[in-house]
Design a protein around this motif. Sequence first.
Motif, mmCIF file in Angstrom:
data_model
loop_
_atom_site.group_PDB
_atom_site.id
_atom_site.type_symbol
_atom_site.label_atom_id
_atom_site.label_comp_id
_atom_site.label_asym_id
_atom_site.label_seq_id
_atom_site.Cartn_x
_atom_site.Cartn_y
_atom_site.Cartn_z
ATOM 1 N N PRO A 1 58.811 -39.145 -28.166
ATOM 2 C CA PRO A 1 58.975 -39.508 -26.752
ATOM 3 C C PRO A 1 58.044 -38.662 -25.882
ATOM 4 O O PRO A 1 57.433 -37.703 -26.351
ATOM 5 C CB PRO A 1 60.440 -39.162 -26.472
ATOM 6 N N GLU A 2 57.935 -39.026 -24.627
ATOM 7 C CA GLU A 2 57.129 -38.233 -23.694
ATOM 8 C C GLU A 2 57.752 -36.841 -23.562
ATOM 9 O O GLU A 2 58.964 -36.721 -23.398
ATOM 10 C CB GLU A 2 57.074 -38.900 -22.322
ATOM 11 N N PRO A 3 56.927 -35.818 -23.598
ATOM 12 C CA PRO A 3 57.489 -34.470 -23.477
ATOM 13 C C PRO A 3 57.724 -34.068 -22.026
ATOM 14 O O PRO A 3 57.128 -34.622 -21.108
ATOM 15 C CB PRO A 3 56.396 -33.599 -24.088
ATOM 16 N N THR A 4 58.588 -33.099 -21.876
ATOM 17 C CA THR A 4 58.785 -32.419 -20.608
ATOM 18 C C THR A 4 58.234 -31.011 -20.783
ATOM 19 O O THR A 4 58.638 -30.301 -21.708
ATOM 20 C CB THR A 4 60.283 -32.336 -20.260
ATOM 21 N N VAL A 5 57.309 -30.614 -19.932
ATOM 22 C CA VAL A 5 56.771 -29.258 -19.999
ATOM 23 C C VAL A 5 57.828 -28.310 -19.457
ATOM 24 O O VAL A 5 58.310 -28.468 -18.336
ATOM 25 C CB VAL A 5 55.450 -29.127 -19.206
ATOM 26 N N THR A 6 58.206 -27.327 -20.284
ATOM 27 C CA THR A 6 59.245 -26.376 -19.899
ATOM 28 C C THR A 6 58.681 -25.029 -19.461
ATOM 29 O O THR A 6 59.404 -24.223 -18.896
ATOM 30 C CB THR A 6 60.227 -26.163 -21.063
ATOM 31 N N GLY A 7 57.413 -24.793 -19.726
ATOM 32 C CA GLY A 7 56.788 -23.541 -19.310
ATOM 33 C C GLY A 7 55.386 -23.436 -19.863
ATOM 34 O O GLY A 7 55.024 -24.142 -20.802
ATOM 35 N N TYR A 8 54.613 -22.566 -19.257
ATOM 36 C CA TYR A 8 53.237 -22.352 -19.705
ATOM 37 C C TYR A 8 52.798 -20.973 -19.255
ATOM 38 O O TYR A 8 53.373 -20.388 -18.336
ATOM 39 C CB TYR A 8 52.288 -23.413 -19.150
ATOM 40 N N GLN A 9 51.789 -20.465 -19.935
ATOM 41 C CA GLN A 9 51.240 -19.165 -19.587
ATOM 42 C C GLN A 9 49.798 -19.117 -20.045
ATOM 43 O O GLN A 9 49.486 -19.477 -21.180
ATOM 44 C CB GLN A 9 52.045 -18.061 -20.269
ATOM 45 N N SER A 10 48.932 -18.691 -19.169
ATOM 46 C CA SER A 10 47.516 -18.522 -19.473
ATOM 47 C C SER A 10 47.208 -17.034 -19.400
ATOM 48 O O SER A 10 47.551 -16.388 -18.411
ATOM 49 C CB SER A 10 46.682 -19.304 -18.456
ATOM 50 N N MET A 11 46.601 -16.499 -20.461
ATOM 51 C CA MET A 11 46.331 -15.066 -20.508
ATOM 52 C C MET A 11 44.876 -14.794 -20.871
ATOM 53 O O MET A 11 44.313 -15.484 -21.713
ATOM 54 C CB MET A 11 47.219 -14.404 -21.550
ATOM 55 N N THR A 12 44.332 -13.783 -20.230
ATOM 56 C CA THR A 12 43.007 -13.282 -20.563
ATOM 57 C C THR A 12 43.144 -11.788 -20.760
ATOM 58 O O THR A 12 43.734 -11.102 -19.919
ATOM 59 C CB THR A 12 41.999 -13.583 -19.440
ATOM 60 N N SER A 13 42.631 -11.293 -21.869
ATOM 61 C CA SER A 13 42.719 -9.860 -22.143
ATOM 62 C C SER A 13 41.484 -9.421 -22.903
ATOM 63 O O SER A 13 40.609 -10.233 -23.221
ATOM 64 C CB SER A 13 43.984 -9.551 -22.953
ATOM 65 N N THR A 14 41.445 -8.157 -23.237
ATOM 66 C CA THR A 14 40.338 -7.652 -24.040
ATOM 67 C C THR A 14 40.385 -8.233 -25.454
ATOM 68 O O THR A 14 39.404 -8.176 -26.174
ATOM 69 C CB THR A 14 40.362 -6.110 -24.107
ATOM 70 N N SER A 15 41.518 -8.818 -25.831
ATOM 71 C CA SER A 15 41.661 -9.458 -27.148
ATOM 72 C C SER A 15 41.226 -10.920 -27.144
ATOM 73 O O SER A 15 41.157 -11.542 -28.193
ATOM 74 C CB SER A 15 43.113 -9.370 -27.613
ATOM 75 N N GLY A 16 41.001 -11.503 -25.967
ATOM 76 C CA GLY A 16 40.562 -12.887 -25.889
ATOM 77 C C GLY A 16 41.300 -13.675 -24.829
ATOM 78 O O GLY A 16 41.969 -13.122 -23.958
ATOM 79 N N ARG A 17 41.175 -15.014 -24.936
ATOM 80 C CA ARG A 17 41.844 -15.926 -24.004
ATOM 81 C C ARG A 17 42.899 -16.708 -24.773
ATOM 82 O O ARG A 17 42.652 -17.164 -25.895
ATOM 83 C CB ARG A 17 40.836 -16.880 -23.371
ATOM 84 N N PHE A 18 44.052 -16.867 -24.145
ATOM 85 C CA PHE A 18 45.190 -17.499 -24.803
ATOM 86 C C PHE A 18 45.902 -18.418 -23.822
ATOM 87 O O PHE A 18 45.888 -18.182 -22.613
ATOM 88 C CB PHE A 18 46.179 -16.435 -25.308
ATOM 89 N N TYR A 19 46.549 -19.436 -24.357
ATOM 90 C CA TYR A 19 47.349 -20.349 -23.539
ATOM 91 C C TYR A 19 48.559 -20.751 -24.373
ATOM 92 O O TYR A 19 48.430 -21.060 -25.563
ATOM 93 C CB TYR A 19 46.545 -21.585 -23.139
ATOM 94 N N VAL A 20 49.725 -20.733 -23.756
ATOM 95 C CA VAL A 20 50.964 -21.105 -24.418
ATOM 96 C C VAL A 20 51.639 -22.167 -23.564
ATOM 97 O O VAL A 20 51.743 -22.013 -22.341
ATOM 98 C CB VAL A 20 51.906 -19.892 -24.576
#
Length: 145
Positions: free
Chosen positions: A80-99
């Motif tokens: 089924p179509e999802p409902t987005v429940t949360g997100y986070q975008s991170m940039t650090s010395t370890s790289g770029r991440f998105y959850v």
Amino acid sequence: MDLKQFAGLLAAAALASCNFNATLPKSDPALNAEAKATFADLVAGREAAILARLSSANKTADVRAQIPMLRNMIGHDTAPEPTVTGYQSMTSTSGRFYVVGQDYTYPDRVAHVQTNFVKEGDAWKVAGFNVNVTMTGAPAKAPAA
């Protein structure tokens, strides 16, 4: 060493040990769609498509072994179509991440999915894909043989 030199050395040491980390409250519709496509591939049994999205840090054999178990937890043939429940975008010395967290509500269960992305070169890759299922009613009846 005088006080001025010591202060300069102390400041240099402090700066050298700094880690940069920024968390941004920004949703990325393209990555949310990629997470949705990854779940749809899981539901449909398109293993090759899932494996193609993986980060180089993942062990293909380990992921391949877990796919059938995840599909059994979902227990349905379409997503089924999802409902987005949360997100986070991170940039650090370890790289770029998105959850991104997404819920897929079925008649008898809710699949809570968290997709973790990492930027590798110019591409975003799936670093982790977690599925947890909450039963909300009686399981769907199996089709008649």
